[in-house]
Design an enzyme around this catalytic site. Structure first.
Site, mmCIF file in Angstrom:
data_model
loop_
_atom_site.group_PDB
_atom_site.id
_atom_site.type_symbol
_atom_site.label_atom_id
_atom_site.label_comp_id
_atom_site.label_asym_id
_atom_site.label_seq_id
_atom_site.Cartn_x
_atom_site.Cartn_y
_atom_site.Cartn_z
ATOM 1 N N HIS A 113 18.606 67.547 57.062
ATOM 2 C CA HIS A 113 18.628 68.017 55.518
ATOM 3 C C HIS A 113 18.305 69.082 54.994
ATOM 4 O O HIS A 113 17.842 69.679 53.856
ATOM 5 C CB HIS A 113 16.602 67.055 55.182
ATOM 6 C CG HIS A 113 16.777 65.941 53.525
ATOM 7 N ND1 HIS A 113 16.003 67.304 52.689
ATOM 8 C CD2 HIS A 113 17.785 66.135 52.643
ATOM 9 C CE1 HIS A 113 16.040 66.376 51.747
ATOM 10 N NE2 HIS A 113 17.132 65.752 51.510
ATOM 11 N N LYS A 115 19.063 72.708 53.398
ATOM 12 C CA LYS A 115 20.381 73.920 53.419
ATOM 13 C C LYS A 115 19.977 75.238 52.611
ATOM 14 O O LYS A 115 19.269 75.888 52.319
ATOM 15 C CB LYS A 115 19.820 73.650 51.741
ATOM 16 C CG LYS A 115 20.172 71.824 50.605
ATOM 17 C CD LYS A 115 19.601 70.780 51.423
ATOM 18 C CE LYS A 115 19.206 69.628 50.067
ATOM 19 N NZ LYS A 115 18.042 68.980 50.957
ATOM 20 N N ASP A 120 26.708 87.467 56.482
ATOM 21 C CA ASP A 120 27.207 88.774 56.642
ATOM 22 C C ASP A 120 25.605 89.126 57.502
ATOM 23 O O ASP A 120 25.556 90.525 57.211
ATOM 24 C CB ASP A 120 27.869 90.296 55.630
ATOM 25 C CG ASP A 120 29.160 89.882 55.265
ATOM 26 O OD1 ASP A 120 29.519 89.112 56.640
ATOM 27 O OD2 ASP A 120 29.858 90.189 54.583
ATOM 28 N N HIS A 298 15.151 67.017 41.430
ATOM 29 C CA HIS A 298 15.854 66.296 43.433
ATOM 30 C C HIS A 298 14.532 67.933 43.777
ATOM 31 O O HIS A 298 15.004 68.446 44.495
ATOM 32 C CB HIS A 298 16.881 66.731 43.196
ATOM 33 C CG HIS A 298 17.811 66.661 44.334
ATOM 34 N ND1 HIS A 298 18.204 67.425 45.335
ATOM 35 C CD2 HIS A 298 17.930 65.603 45.072
ATOM 36 C CE1 HIS A 298 18.426 66.919 46.043
ATOM 37 N NE2 HIS A 298 18.496 65.661 46.142
ATOM 38 N N LYS A 300 12.091 70.553 44.810
ATOM 39 C CA LYS A 300 11.247 70.600 45.831
ATOM 40 C C LYS A 300 10.963 72.378 45.619
ATOM 41 O O LYS A 300 10.825 72.456 46.771
ATOM 42 C CB LYS A 300 11.543 70.406 46.915
ATOM 43 C CG LYS A 300 12.648 69.460 47.264
ATOM 44 C CD LYS A 300 13.621 69.021 47.639
ATOM 45 C CE LYS A 300 14.824 68.267 47.880
ATOM 46 N NZ LYS A 300 14.755 67.233 47.222
ATOM 47 N N ASP A 305 -2.420 79.233 42.567
ATOM 48 C CA ASP A 305 -3.066 80.869 41.824
ATOM 49 C C ASP A 305 -1.754 81.328 40.902
ATOM 50 O O ASP A 305 -0.223 81.062 40.980
ATOM 51 C CB ASP A 305 -3.740 81.337 43.065
ATOM 52 C CG ASP A 305 -4.997 80.317 43.015
ATOM 53 O OD1 ASP A 305 -5.363 79.249 41.946
ATOM 54 O OD2 ASP A 305 -5.896 80.699 44.174
#
Length: 410
Positions: A113, A115, A120, A298, A300, A305
Site C-alpha cells: 500500500h 506510495k 536520482d 483519502h 492520512k 502540539d
C-alpha cells in the site's frame, strides 16, 4: 519502533493531485540516473498515461526505471501499456500477484500500500496519493482529498536504501540471483549522506508483516501520549486498535485539544458506518469529531502540539495497522507543523460538519449493541490478524504477471 531521526531536511506539503503530479512528473523529466517508484494504484486514465509517458521518456534517455505496483490495487493495466514500458527498458514489478487457487487470492488482505518515489537519490515523495484521475478536483464529486510530501536532504538517502532493499528482497524470493546481485550493488552504491537542505528532522517509518508490525501505530501512540496542547488527525479509514483509542481518550481527558477529521462523504459506505460505531466512546471523553463533507477524504496525516507531524500511506484501520505494507514520514519541524495545522483548520472550518453527542442521541438497542461489538473488535483485531495467511514480499515482472492473469481468465 523502527526509523531514526535524521536532521537537515527540506519538506514540502503537497495537497491533492494538483500539487503532487506536476512535481513528480517534473522530477522524472529531469532525472539523469534513476527513478524508483512504488504505488498501490496505477490506473490507465489520463494521469496514468502521463506517468507512462514520463517513465518512457526517462528510460529512452538512459535512466534506470523501476516501478512496483500492487497486484490487487492495479489489476487492469493493458498489455499495450505494460509492453511499451518493458520495450523501453522500464522494469515493472507486481507485488504478490498470485498464486490464486480456484481464482481466489489467499493473501488478498495483505497489500503493498506504499506510495514512494525517489529520483536520482536526491529527491523523494512519500504520501497517500495514487496515480489516478480521482485525485484531481476536476474528476467531480468523487475526487479525493489527500496529501503527500516532497523531501530533499539526508532523509532521501534512507528512503533510497529502503526502496532498493524492498526490490532486492522481493527479487530474492523470485530466485533470480543475477538480478538480485545487481540491485545489491546499487544498494551499496547508494549515497551514505546527502547535504543538508533545510531545518526539519524526519524519519521514514514502515509497517511490514515481520520485524515492523506495529511501528507506525507506535509512533502515533507515542505522539498522542506526549501531547500537551493539541492533536489533529485526518484519516480516511478510521477504525484503530483499542490501545490507540485509549490514548486518544486519555489525552482528551487531560485537557489536550483532540480533533479527528473523518469521512463524511465516504467512497465506501461501510467506512463511515464502522468509524461511527466508536463516536460515542470518543465524544464522551472530550474528543472532537469533524466529518469532511466536500468529497471523499483519502488523507492520512496528523500533527501533535507545534512540532510533530506525519504524512504517509497508513490509514488507522485494521488493513493498514495489521496487514498492509505501509510507509509514513514522521517530521519534527515547527514550520511544517504550522502549515499542516492551517490546512486542517481550514478543512474543519470550511468543509466539515462537527459531530456532537446531542446529534447522535443516546445509545440504545441496536446502536448500543453495535457500538459495544465495534469497541471489543478494536480491542482484539490485532491478534486476530495474525491468523490470516502471511507471505514474504514477492515481486514478479509485469510480463509474467500478465501471462498469469490471462491464464486465470480463460
Amino acid at each position: 519502533m523502527n526509523g531514526r531521526w535524521i536532521e537537515g531536511n527540506a519538506i514540502s506539503l503537497l495537497e491533492n493531485g494538483e500539487a503532487f503530479f506536476p512535481r513528480v512528473f517534473a522530477c522524472i523529466a529531469n532525472a539523469q540516473r534513476e527513478v524508483v517508484l512504488e504505488t498501490f494504484i496505477l490506473f490507465e486514465d489520463h494521469v496514468g498515461l502521463q506517468l507512462h509517458e514520463a517513465l518512457v521518456a526517462a528510460a529512452r534517455r538512459g535512466v534506470q526505471v523501476d516501478v512496483t505496483i500492487d497486484g490487487w490495487g492495479s489489476p487492469d493495466l493493458s498489455e499495450r501499456f505494460l509492453s511499451t514500458l518493458a520495450a523501453e527498458g522500464v522494469r515493472v514489478h507486481v507485488f504478490d500477484p498470485g498464486p490464486r487457487p480456484f481464482g481466489w487470492r489467499p493473501k488478498l488482505l495483505r497489500r503493498m500500500h506504499r506510495k514512494i518515489v525517489v529520483v536520482d537519490g536526491q529527491v523523494a515523495f512519500v504520501g497517500g496519493i495514487n496515480y489516478s484521475a480521482d485525485h484531481l478536483q476536476d474528476f467531480g464529486p468523487q475526487a479525493k482529498q489527500d496529501y503527500s510530501v516532497e523531501i530533499r536532504g539526508p532523509l532521501v538517502a534512507e528512503i533510497h536504501r529502503f526502496c532498493h532493499g524492498a526490490l532486492a528482497e522481493g527479487q530474492r524470493h523470485q530466485r533470480r540471483q543475477r538480478r538480485w546481485w545487481r540491485w545489491r550493488k546499487q544498494l551499496r552504491a547508494a549515497p551514505e549522506q546527502l547535504p543538508r537542505a533545510g531545518s526539519a528532522a524526519a524519519m521514514l517509518v514502515v509497517r511490514d508483516n515481520h520485524q515492523h508490525r506495529n511501528d507506525i501505530e507506535d509512533h502515533y501512540r507515542h505522539a498522542i501520549r506526549s501531547a500537551k496542547e493539541r492533536i489533529y488527525i485526518a484519516n480516511a479509514y478510521f477504525f484503530p486498535g483499542y490501545r490507540l483509542i485509549s490514548e486518544l481518550r486519555r489525552a482528551a481527558r487531560r485537557g489536550v485539544d483532540v480533533r479527528l477529521i473523518l469521512q463524511g462523504e465516504p467512497d465506501m459506505a461501510i467506512v463511515k458506518a464502522a468509524g461511527s460505531m466508536l463516536y460515542h466512546h470518543l465524544l464522551r471523553a472530550g474528543v472532537r469529531i469533524f466529518e469532511y463533507c466536500k468529497r471523499p477524504l483519502h488523507g492520512k496525516v496528523a500533527l501533535a502540539d507545534d512540532d510533530w507531524a506525519t504524512v504517509g500511506s497508513s490509514n488507522l484501520d485494521p488493513l493498514s495497522l495489521a496487514l498492509n505494507l505501509e510507509a509514513n514520514v514522521v517530521i519534527r519541524d515547527r514550520a511544517f507543523n504550522r502549515e499542516l495545522a492551517a490546512n486542517l483548520q481550514h478543512l474543519m472550518c470550511e468543509t466539515c460538519n462537527e459531530v456532537t453527542l446531542d446529534q447522535l442521541g443516546d445509545e440504545r438497542g441496536w446502536t448500543l449493541a453495535r457500538s459495544v461489538i465495534a469497541y471489543h473488535f478494536a480491542r482484539h483485531y490485532p491478534s486476530w490478524a495474525t491468523w490470516l495467511p502471511q507471505h514474504v514480499p514477492r515481486l514478479l515482472p509485469a510480463s509474467l504477471s500478465l501471462v498469469t492473469a490471462c491464464a486465470e481468465k480463460k
